[in-house]
Scaffold this active site. Sequence first.
Site, PDB file in Angstrom:
ATOM      1  N   VAL A  11      -5.946   9.089   5.040  1.00  0.00           N
ATOM      2  CA  VAL A  11      -6.459   9.474   3.103  1.00  0.00           C
ATOM      3  C   VAL A  11      -7.835   8.605   3.608  1.00  0.00           C
ATOM      4  CG1 VAL A  11      -6.884   8.783   1.118  1.00  0.00           C
ATOM      5  CG2 VAL A  11      -4.667   9.686   2.408  1.00  0.00           C
ATOM      6  N   GLU A 151      -5.690  13.065  -3.934  1.00  0.00           N
ATOM      7  CA  GLU A 151      -6.356  13.621  -2.202  1.00  0.00           C
ATOM      8  C   GLU A 151      -4.259  15.032  -2.433  1.00  0.00           C
ATOM      9  OE1 GLU A 151      -3.461  13.809   0.690  1.00  0.00           O
ATOM     10  OE2 GLU A 151      -2.229  11.666  -0.419  1.00  0.00           O
ATOM     11  N   GLY A 253      15.536  23.556   7.121  1.00  0.00           N
ATOM     12  CA  GLY A 253      14.898  22.907   8.371  1.00  0.00           C
ATOM     13  C   GLY A 253      16.907  21.644   8.015  1.00  0.00           C
ATOM     14  N   GLY A 257      10.460  15.765   4.958  1.00  0.00           N
ATOM     15  CA  GLY A 257      10.312  14.889   5.080  1.00  0.00           C
ATOM     16  C   GLY A 257       8.545  13.884   4.529  1.00  0.00           C
ATOM     17  N   CYS A 260       4.702  11.613   1.591  1.00  0.00           N
ATOM     18  CA  CYS A 260       4.867  11.410   0.546  1.00  0.00           C
ATOM     19  C   CYS A 260       6.018  12.699  -0.566  1.00  0.00           C
ATOM     20  CB  CYS A 260       3.601  12.264   0.233  1.00  0.00           C
ATOM     21  SG  CYS A 260       1.727  11.603   0.756  1.00  0.00           S
ATOM     22  N   LYS A 263       8.290  10.408  -1.254  1.00  0.00           N
ATOM     23  CA  LYS A 263       8.202   9.654  -1.994  1.00  0.00           C
ATOM     24  C   LYS A 263       7.549   9.911  -3.452  1.00  0.00           C
ATOM     25  CE  LYS A 263       4.354   7.800  -1.039  1.00  0.00           C
ATOM     26  NZ  LYS A 263       3.492   8.165  -2.063  1.00  0.00           N
ATOM     27  N   ARG A 327       6.285   8.773   9.946  1.00  0.00           N
ATOM     28  CA  ARG A 327       6.069   7.557   8.054  1.00  0.00           C
ATOM     29  C   ARG A 327       7.327   8.554   7.913  1.00  0.00           C
ATOM     30  NH1 ARG A 327       0.313   6.251   5.641  1.00  0.00           N
ATOM     31  NH2 ARG A 327       0.551   8.708   6.563  1.00  0.00           N
TER      32      ARG A 327
END
Length: 431
Positions: A11, A151, A253, A257, A260, A263, A327
Amino acid sequence: MKISMIGAGYVGLTSGAVFATLGNTVWVVRRDREKIEKLKKGIIPIYEPGLSEIVKRNVKAGRLIPTTEYSQCVPFSDVVFIAVGTPEGREGADLSQVYAAAEEIARNLKKGYTVIVDKSTVPPGTAEEITEIINKHKRAGARFEVASSPEFLRQGNAVEDTTKPDRVVIGVNSSKAAKILVKLHKPLRCPVVVTKVRSAEIIKLAANAYLSLRIGFIDQIANLCEEMGADVQDIIRGIGLDRRIGTHYWWPGMGYGGYCFPKDVKALAALYKTSSQEDNLFSKLDELNEKRVERFALKISEKIGALKGKLIGVLGLSSRHGTDDIRGSVPLNFIRVLLRSGAKIKAYDPMAQENAKVIMGSHVEFLNTPYDVAKNVDALCVVTEWQEFRKLDLKKIKKLMKGNVLLDSKNIYTPEKVKKLGFTYLSTGRI
């Protein structure tokens, strides 16, 4: 304008480079001295298509200035963005990096007015917390306002999403801050939504949760298709042509994940729990998504028996195609499930391999090509839709394998063609 961008990840670095391209002077701040020295040479610490070129160009022109020190930029800035990580914590996002950045900003604010903008994904109320921290530590004569401008970039498309955004959201509590931030973003020529600060904070969470919901929804429909003998791709076409629904973001699928989505869904669920609303959509969505990868491990074991001692190949490690970011990687979560079942894993990814090695270590054998992964495996799993995997010579793959099970979690192959080659074909929402 003169801008400080606190944070030089996906970002911060992308936003900073784009603002520099628009003619602003932008400092990007990161405490890692080694990475800052590389940035000064135009070497970026992440893989993001198109980003390296605009970073090099703006560093050379002196418009993008990497630094490790807040004191070299914050006192001279009109606008200071906080774009640090907010990783998953016990109850949603961990805001420790945001708080630490706020304290450092406070100590370096100039006398006069500065707009401080939270660009990190945060729960509602964070701007007030940042304000309290800055008031506690600021220098005499410093005046400021904390705004929110979340963002909406996608990894792998970050440059395009930042230069050609669908919209810019600006959450402010005064017309003065609004005027400055609207002017800054005006060259992007997109709709600008000016709201209250808390509204802006919730907009980001709501956007990500809705996109997660679309993925979670189609995953559940895929389950039904497998039970009823239908094809989820037919369902997607059939419902997507409804203008109220649209064809976008139907990705059946192993679940959603990335950094972002999980979370932010958890963050919304946590907000409901603090409001004494235990029964909410987001808690259930999170619960269903957490169980998703286990379903695919079960699919494999139903075809090859107990996974203990079996050799399984995995193609794809990144959180999505087009990035080296791992991540919140669903493929890595899938590998962990396989390892817990006693399977041995061989893996390959075009971009994320080195990052995955740091996390998985010796538990996974990392190889240089998809064909190396396919050698002697009992089952091969394609879990990320890299273009390279779409073009595989499946006839060659079949000859290299010991078994014949091919798991195509992203539905990138044509079932009839794959089955003709002698594979036992496992997909998502197809029979």
